[in-house]
Design a protein around this motif. Structure first.
Motif, PDB file in Angstrom:
ATOM      1  N   ASP A 428       1.743  14.385   0.206  1.00 17.79           N
ATOM      2  CA  ASP A 428       2.612  13.794   1.225  1.00 17.79           C
ATOM      3  C   ASP A 428       2.158  14.124   2.647  1.00 17.79           C
ATOM      4  O   ASP A 428       2.275  13.294   3.553  1.00 17.79           O
ATOM      5  N   ASP A 429       1.655  15.353   2.849  1.00 13.76           N
ATOM      6  CA  ASP A 429       1.260  15.764   4.196  1.00 13.76           C
ATOM      7  C   ASP A 429      -0.151  15.319   4.574  1.00 13.76           C
ATOM      8  O   ASP A 429      -0.550  15.453   5.722  1.00 13.76           O
ATOM      9  N   ARG A 430      -0.912  14.828   3.618  1.00 16.72           N
ATOM     10  CA  ARG A 430      -2.307  14.490   3.892  1.00 16.72           C
ATOM     11  C   ARG A 430      -2.669  13.079   3.426  1.00 16.72           C
ATOM     12  O   ARG A 430      -3.825  12.699   3.425  1.00 16.72           O
ATOM     13  N   ARG A 431      -1.694  12.297   3.024  1.00 20.53           N
ATOM     14  CA  ARG A 431      -1.956  10.954   2.491  1.00 20.53           C
ATOM     15  C   ARG A 431      -2.632  10.086   3.562  1.00 20.53           C
ATOM     16  O   ARG A 431      -2.208  10.061   4.712  1.00 20.53           O
ATOM     17  N   PRO A 432      -3.684   9.358   3.220  1.00 22.42           N
ATOM     18  CA  PRO A 432      -4.309   8.442   4.178  1.00 22.42           C
ATOM     19  C   PRO A 432      -3.287   7.432   4.692  1.00 22.42           C
ATOM     20  O   PRO A 432      -2.428   6.969   3.933  1.00 22.42           O
ATOM     21  N   PRO A 433      -3.333   7.106   5.979  1.00 20.64           N
ATOM     22  CA  PRO A 433      -2.336   6.178   6.535  1.00 20.64           C
ATOM     23  C   PRO A 433      -2.459   4.775   5.943  1.00 20.64           C
ATOM     24  O   PRO A 433      -3.559   4.317   5.618  1.00 20.64           O
ATOM     25  N   ASP A 434      -1.332   4.131   5.793  1.00 17.03           N
ATOM     26  CA  ASP A 434      -1.282   2.740   5.334  1.00 17.03           C
ATOM     27  C   ASP A 434      -1.357   1.842   6.573  1.00 17.03           C
ATOM     28  O   ASP A 434      -0.393   1.736   7.334  1.00 17.03           O
ATOM     29  N   PHE A 435      -2.506   1.228   6.785  1.00 12.93           N
ATOM     30  CA  PHE A 435      -2.710   0.454   8.005  1.00 12.93           C
ATOM     31  C   PHE A 435      -1.837  -0.787   8.060  1.00 12.93           C
ATOM     32  O   PHE A 435      -1.467  -1.248   9.147  1.00 12.93           O
ATOM     33  N   GLY A 436      -1.499  -1.341   6.885  1.00 10.82           N
ATOM     34  CA  GLY A 436      -0.596  -2.485   6.882  1.00 10.82           C
ATOM     35  C   GLY A 436       0.767  -2.118   7.426  1.00 10.82           C
ATOM     36  O   GLY A 436       1.355  -2.846   8.241  1.00 10.82           O
ATOM     37  N   THR A 437       1.304  -0.973   6.991  1.00 14.51           N
ATOM     38  CA  THR A 437       2.602  -0.511   7.482  1.00 14.51           C
ATOM     39  C   THR A 437       2.539  -0.190   8.972  1.00 14.51           C
ATOM     40  O   THR A 437       3.455  -0.522   9.736  1.00 14.51           O
ATOM     41  N   LEU A 438       1.450   0.490   9.385  1.00 12.13           N
ATOM     42  CA  LEU A 438       1.296   0.818  10.800  1.00 12.13           C
ATOM     43  C   LEU A 438       1.280  -0.440  11.661  1.00 12.13           C
ATOM     44  O   LEU A 438       1.921  -0.506  12.705  1.00 12.13           O
TER      45      LEU A 438
END
Length: 499
Positions: A428-438
Motif C-alpha cells: 500500500d505504501d509503495r504501490r506504483p501510481p495509477d496514471f489513469g486515476t491521477l
C-alpha cells in the motif's frame, strides 16, 4: 593601558562583489556588517575583521577596530592574525596529500612513524593499535588538552620526541569516541615530516599556500610585515595587555599558522569548489574527493552542551568540524583560539557561501556570530541551494513519466525506463501510481517544472495540472543501465490551477 582606542569607531571597510552570487548578496552586506559590529561592541574586541566568501573567493570584507593602538590604521583583509586551531585543516590536507601519493596510509599504526611513542594504557583500557585516521578524526582516545597544549606551540622537536618517549596516557580506548586532542595533531605534524622528508610547513607552503596565492600565510611571524601583523591582546581586570607571541615549534601543526582574511577566503573557496563539477578555484594535485573526505563526519559528537534542535548530526571530520542543519544543510568549518587571538571559518556546501572572521583578543568566541551571519543569508533568500546536474538517465525517466501521464493507456515509455521490480512492488505504501486515476483526478497537464536532482539517480519535480499539482519523486536502481525502481507521488488535487 586601560582601554584600547579606536580612532574610527565604525571603521567598516567594504569590498566589491565580484560574482553573480556576490551581486545578489550585496544588498545584505550592511546587515552582516551590523551583526559583526554589534559583536565588536558587546564583546570588547580590540580588532575584528570578517569576510563573505563563495567558491570564486572573497566577496566582501568588513572590519572594526585597529590592529594595534600604536598603529591607528584600520584593519583590512590583508592584516595577519594567528588562526590557531584552524591550522588543523591544513595539517589534515597535508596528510591526505601524502596518502594520495602513497607516502603513507591512514590505517598505518602511529608507532610505525613514531617508534619512540610509548602509549600508557590504563587498566580499564584494552591495548589496541592507534592509527593515523584516529588522530585525524579526534578518535584517538587522547584526552582533551586545550589548557595545556595552547602553551606548547614553541616546544622544540627534541623535547616533543622526549615527551612521546616518556609516555602518553589515554583517556578513552582508541576509536571509541570523540575527544579533542591538540597533541594528536602535533603528532600528525611529525608524521608528515617523516613521510615527506621535510617539515610540514614546507609541504603546506609548496603544495597548498603558494598554489592558492596565500602569500601572507606563514608559521613564522617574524616573516610578517610589522605594519600588517595584528597584535594579540588579553583583557586583564579591565585593562588591555599584550600577549607574548608564541614561536613556531613542534606543536605548530595543531595551531601555529598565521593568515589573513584574503588568504583564508582562498582556502574556503577551494573547499566550496569541491562540491561542484567545475570549481572556479582548484589545485591540480589536491583532489576534490579528498576535500570532501575532510568534510565527512568520521567521529560523531554527542554531548548535551552541543546539541541544538535544528542539528540532525554533528561530528569531526579530518581537521574540520561538520554539522548537518535542517535549514543550512551541511555546515563545515573550524574555530581557533590562542593567547591573543580568536578565529572562525564556516561554510555551507549546499549554498556555496561561507564566512571567515579573525579577532586579536585571547580566545574570542566567534562561532555564534558566524552562524548567525550564515543563517541570515539563507533565511533572507539571498543565497540558494546550488542545483545538482541532472543525469541523462534521470531525464529519460522524467520524460517517460510526463508522456505516461498525458496518455495513461500507453505505458510503453514507462516500461522502457523502469525495472521489472517496479511493477511488482504492490504494498500500500509503495504501490506504483495509477496514471489513469491521477489523470482523471487532476486533469490535463498544463506545465512541468524542471527536475531538482538530489543525486545522479534520484530527483523530484512538480507537474501543474488543470485541477491541482503532482510532485513526483523518482529513484533509480543501482545497476547499469540505471532504471526507475520507485516513484512516489505527492498529490495536491485542491491546489489552484488553470482550469
Amino acid at each position: 593601558m586601560s582601554e584600547l582606542h579606536h580612532p574610527n569607531p565604525m571603521g567598516t571597510s567594504k569590498g566589491q562583489a565580484v560574482s553573480s552570487t556576490g551581486l545578489r548578496l550585496s544588498q545584505c552586506f550592511d546587515p552582516i556588517d551590523e551583526l559583526f559590529s554589534s559583536f565588536f561592541e558587546v564583546h570588547r574586541v580590540p580588532g575584528l575583521v570578517w569576510g563573505v566568501v563563495d567558491q570564486s573567493g572573497l566577496l566582501h570584507v568588513g572590519s572594526r577596530g585597529v590592529p594595534d593602538p600604536s598603529r591607528p590604521d584600520r584593519l583590512t583583509e590583508h592584516h595577519v592574525f594567528r588562526i590557531a586551531s584552524m591550522t588543523k585543516s591544513f595539517t589534515a590536507m597535508c596528510i591526505l596529500l601524502l596518502r594520495d601519493r602513497a607516502k603513507l596510509s591512514l590505517d598505518d599504526p602511529v608507532q610505525q612513524w613514531l617508534p619512540e611513542l610509548k602509549v600508557r594504557y590504563r587498566p580499564h583500557i584494552e591495548p589496541s593499535t592507534l592509527t593515523i585516521a584516529q588522530l585525524l578524526s579526534m578518535s584517538s582516545g587522547l584526552v582533551e588538552d586545550d589548557p595545556w597544549a595552547d602553551r606548547q606551540l614553541a616546544m622544540p622537536e627534541s623535547d616533543f620526541t622526549a615527551l612521546l618517549a616518556t609516555g602518553i596516557g589515554l583517556d578513552l580506548p582508541p576509536g571509541s569516541g570523540f575527544e579533542y586532542s591538540n597533541l594528536g595533531y602535533a603528532m600528525l605534524g611529525l608524521i608528515a615530516k617523516r613521510a615527506a622528508g621535510h617539515d610540514l610547513n614546507v609541504l603546506a607552503i609548496e603544495q597548498i599556500l603558494q598554489p592558492l596565492q596565500m602569500h601572507a600565510s606563514t608559521w613564522n611571524l617574524q616573516d610578517v610585515d610589522a605594519t600588517l601583523l595584528a597584535t594579540g591582546y588579553r583583557l586583564n581586570q579591565g585593562n588591555w595587555e599584550i600577549e607574548a607571541l608564541l614561536d613556531h615549534g613542534a606543536f605548530g601543526a595543531m595551531g601555529g599558522l598565521a593568515s589573513s582574511i584574503k588568504d583564508l577566503a582562498q582556502w574556503v573557496a577551494l573547499h566550496l569548489g569541491a562540491w561542484h563539477q567545475e570549481p572556479r578555484l582548484s589545485v591540480p594535485w589536491i583532489k576534490r574527493s579528498s576535500l570532501r573526505e575532510m568534510a565527512q563526519i568520521h567521529t560523531a559528537i554527542s554531548r548535551p552542551n552541543t546539541t541544538h534542535p535544528d542539528l540532525t548530526a554533528q561530528g569531526y571530520g579530518y581537521g574540520l568540524t561538520i554539522a548537518h542543519h535542517r535549514l543550512l544543510g551541511r555546515i563545515v568549518g573550524h574555530s581557533g583560539g590562542l593567547p591573543g587571538y580568536g578565529s572562525r571559518m564556516e561554510w555551507l556546501t549546499d549554498y556555496d557561501i561561507g564566512l571567515v572572521t579573525l579577532a586579536n583578543r585571547t580566545y574570542t568566541a566567534l562561532s555564534d556570530v558566524v552562524r548567525q551571519g550564515l543563517t541570515h543569508l539563507v533565511e533572507t533568500g539571498l543565497v540558494g541551494v546550488t542545483p545538482l546536474p541532472v543525469s541523462e538517465e534521470l531525464r529519460r525517466v522524467y520524460e517517460a513519466i510526463i508522456a505516461t501521464y498525458q496518455n495513461p493507456q500507453n505505458q510503453a515509455a514507462l516500461r522502457e525506463v523502469a525495472l521489472p521490480s517496479y511493477f511488482l512492488d504492490c504494498d500500500d505504501d509503495r504501490r506504483p501510481p495509477d496514471f489513469g486515476t491521477l489523470r482523471s483526478t487532476h486533469g490535463r497537464l498544463i506545465s512541468t517544472d524542471p527536475i531538482s536532482a538530489q543525486g545522479s539517480l534520484r530527483g523530484f519535480w512538480t507537474m501543474h495540472c488543470a485541477r491541482g499539482a503532482l510532485t513526483m519523486h523518482a529513484m533509480l536502481g543501482p545497476g547499469v543501465p540505471h532504471k526507475l525502481q520507485f516513484l512516489g507521488v505527492a498529490s495536491e488535487p485542491t491546489a489552484p490551477g488553470n482550469r
